[in-house]
Design an enzyme around this catalytic site. Sequence first.
Site, PDB file in Angstrom:
ATOM      1  NE  ARG A 258      -0.377   0.670   4.878  1.00  0.00           N
ATOM      2  CZ  ARG A 258      -0.283  -0.039   6.001  1.00  0.00           C
ATOM      3  NH1 ARG A 258      -0.920  -1.189   6.112  1.00  0.00           N
ATOM      4  NH2 ARG A 258       0.442   0.415   7.010  1.00  0.00           N
TER       5      ARG A 258
ATOM      6  CG  ASN B  90       8.403   2.294   0.455  1.00  0.00           C
ATOM      7  OD1 ASN B  90       8.293   3.521   0.539  1.00  0.00           O
ATOM      8  ND2 ASN B  90       7.398   1.466   0.749  1.00  0.00           N
TER       9      ASN B  90
ATOM     10  CB  SER C 123      11.432  10.636   6.499  1.00  0.00           C
ATOM     11  OG  SER C 123      10.697  11.684   7.087  1.00  0.00           O
TER      12      SER C 123
ATOM     13  CE1 TYR D 145       9.427   7.068   9.727  1.00  0.00           C
ATOM     14  CE2 TYR D 145       9.731   9.443   9.698  1.00  0.00           C
ATOM     15  CZ  TYR D 145       9.335   8.280   9.071  1.00  0.00           C
ATOM     16  OH  TYR D 145       8.848   8.333   7.784  1.00  0.00           O
TER      17      TYR D 145
ATOM     18  CB  ALA E   4      17.702   7.799  15.420  1.00  0.00           C
TER      19      ALA E   4
ATOM     20  CE  LYS F  85      11.952   6.433   7.321  1.00  0.00           C
ATOM     21  NZ  LYS F  85      11.861   5.421   6.246  1.00  0.00           N
TER      22      LYS F  85
HETATM   23  P1  NAI Z   1       2.271   2.965   5.067  1.00  0.00           P
HETATM   24  O1  NAI Z   1       2.132   2.677   6.519  1.00  0.00           O
HETATM   25  O2  NAI Z   1       1.095   3.494   4.334  1.00  0.00           O
HETATM   26  O3  NAI Z   1       2.810   1.673   4.294  1.00  0.00           O
HETATM   27  C1  NAI Z   1       3.936   0.974   4.743  1.00  0.00           C
HETATM   28  C2  NAI Z   1       3.976  -0.405   4.129  1.00  0.00           C
HETATM   29  O4  NAI Z   1       5.138  -1.073   4.645  1.00  0.00           O
HETATM   30  C3  NAI Z   1       2.772  -1.265   4.490  1.00  0.00           C
HETATM   31  O5  NAI Z   1       2.287  -1.934   3.345  1.00  0.00           O
HETATM   32  C4  NAI Z   1       3.310  -2.231   5.536  1.00  0.00           C
HETATM   33  O6  NAI Z   1       2.649  -3.495   5.545  1.00  0.00           O
HETATM   34  C5  NAI Z   1       4.755  -2.373   5.094  1.00  0.00           C
HETATM   35  N1  NAI Z   1       5.632  -2.802   6.180  1.00  0.00           N
HETATM   36  C6  NAI Z   1       5.647  -2.334   7.451  1.00  0.00           C
HETATM   37  N2  NAI Z   1       6.560  -3.012   8.176  1.00  0.00           N
HETATM   38  C7  NAI Z   1       7.142  -3.923   7.341  1.00  0.00           C
HETATM   39  C8  NAI Z   1       8.128  -4.918   7.501  1.00  0.00           C
HETATM   40  N3  NAI Z   1       8.696  -5.132   8.696  1.00  0.00           N
HETATM   41  N4  NAI Z   1       8.485  -5.665   6.440  1.00  0.00           N
HETATM   42  C9  NAI Z   1       7.881  -5.472   5.234  1.00  0.00           C
HETATM   43  N5  NAI Z   1       6.923  -4.558   5.030  1.00  0.00           N
HETATM   44  C10 NAI Z   1       6.556  -3.784   6.072  1.00  0.00           C
HETATM   45  O7  NAI Z   1       3.507   3.987   4.957  1.00  0.00           O
HETATM   46  P2  NAI Z   1       3.926   4.970   3.774  1.00  0.00           P
HETATM   47  O8  NAI Z   1       3.450   6.323   4.096  1.00  0.00           O
HETATM   48  O9  NAI Z   1       3.592   4.368   2.475  1.00  0.00           O
HETATM   49  O10 NAI Z   1       5.517   4.995   3.981  1.00  0.00           O
HETATM   50  C11 NAI Z   1       6.410   4.303   3.130  1.00  0.00           C
HETATM   51  C12 NAI Z   1       7.818   4.791   3.418  1.00  0.00           C
HETATM   52  O11 NAI Z   1       7.892   6.195   3.166  1.00  0.00           O
HETATM   53  C13 NAI Z   1       8.250   4.604   4.869  1.00  0.00           C
HETATM   54  O12 NAI Z   1       9.606   4.241   4.924  1.00  0.00           O
HETATM   55  C14 NAI Z   1       8.048   5.977   5.473  1.00  0.00           C
HETATM   56  O13 NAI Z   1       8.874   6.185   6.568  1.00  0.00           O
HETATM   57  C15 NAI Z   1       8.409   6.867   4.295  1.00  0.00           C
HETATM   58  N6  NAI Z   1       7.862   8.223   4.352  1.00  0.00           N
HETATM   59  C16 NAI Z   1       6.530   8.457   4.242  1.00  0.00           C
HETATM   60  C17 NAI Z   1       6.045   9.755   4.269  1.00  0.00           C
HETATM   61  C18 NAI Z   1       4.601  10.096   4.126  1.00  0.00           C
HETATM   62  O14 NAI Z   1       4.269  11.291   4.165  1.00  0.00           O
HETATM   63  N7  NAI Z   1       3.704   9.127   3.947  1.00  0.00           N
HETATM   64  C19 NAI Z   1       6.956  10.898   4.443  1.00  0.00           C
HETATM   65  C20 NAI Z   1       8.342  10.536   4.524  1.00  0.00           C
HETATM   66  C21 NAI Z   1       8.764   9.244   4.474  1.00  0.00           C
END
Ligand code: NAI
Length: 248
Positions: free
Chosen positions: A16, A88, A140, A152, A154, A156
């Site tokens: 997702r 990611n 991030s 988070y 630390a 990132k």
């Molecule tokens: P989200 O929570 O919507 O999706 C994260 C996905 O990673 C999920 O499908 C989840 O099942 C999967 N996941 C979680 N733990 C896992 C693991 N141990 N092994 C495999 N898969 C795992 O998060 P989002 O927003 O899509 O974030 C994606 C990346 O982007 C993250 O690294 C987040 O820190 C980074 N990010 C997001 C921002 C935002 O505004 N949404 C801003 C800056 C960075």
Amino acid sequence: MKRLEKKTAIVTGAGRGLGKGIAIELALEGANVVVADLEIAEDTVAEITAQGGSAVACRVNVSRQEEVQALVAFAIETYGTLDIMVNNAGINRDGMLHKMSAENWDTVIAVDLTGTFYGTQEAIKYMREKQSGRIINISSGSWLGNIGQANYAAAKAGVVGLTKTAARENARKGITCNVICPGFIETDMTVKLKEVNGGAAWDSMVSRVPMGYAGKPSDVGKLVAFLASDDAAYITSEVINCGGGMIV
Ligand code: NAI
């Protein structure tokens, strides 16, 4: 010919959110995509195949080294190669530092930093043999420090140091390694802010974006596709923001 034709990519956390958007953009450019996630990622696979692309799902917990090793092996077995690794997958467990439990510290470091280490290392082992490859790690804007996000931030910031080191160690092996820092992107991770203080938390974040709106996963996905392509062959060790001007 599309820019990523005949290339194979792994995208972690692609069930997702941002990962899904990245996987779709890579597939639109012609890449075969291994959609890796802790949970079932069939939605992403279905969307890609409906658009005429090629994708397979693979379950992985990126904080477990043996599972990441199996993921890379699975990609190579399925598509015959691995060209692009997008680390990611990430989580947050926010809280003020003086109240943060060691468990919330460890959990975020394990997924966001150690998971990225496992993915980067395993892909690079293979890419060094092949003398080509692309590592794209998702950090991030919080890596610069953010209230309530000591764990988070630390993790990132660690991703930045890890990626820049990988870039230097492998620059003569045909491998580029770069970091993307998304700003405020509408995904499950951020949309929960709409429930906080009657939406005031969401509005406050949006007000910090000079462009005035939250980004979409595809905004980040298009940047990943560029960095993964031959057009970005001379770009390595960079930290590139994608945040509508939010990150300075
Ligand atoms: P989200 O929570 O919507 O999706 C994260 C996905 O990673 C999920 O499908 C989840 O099942 C999967 N996941 C979680 N733990 C896992 C693991 N141990 N092994 C495999 N898969 C795992 O998060 P989002 O927003 O899509 O974030 C994606 C990346 O982007 C993250 O690294 C987040 O820190 C980074 N990010 C997001 C921002 C935002 O505004 N949404 C801003 C800056 C960075």
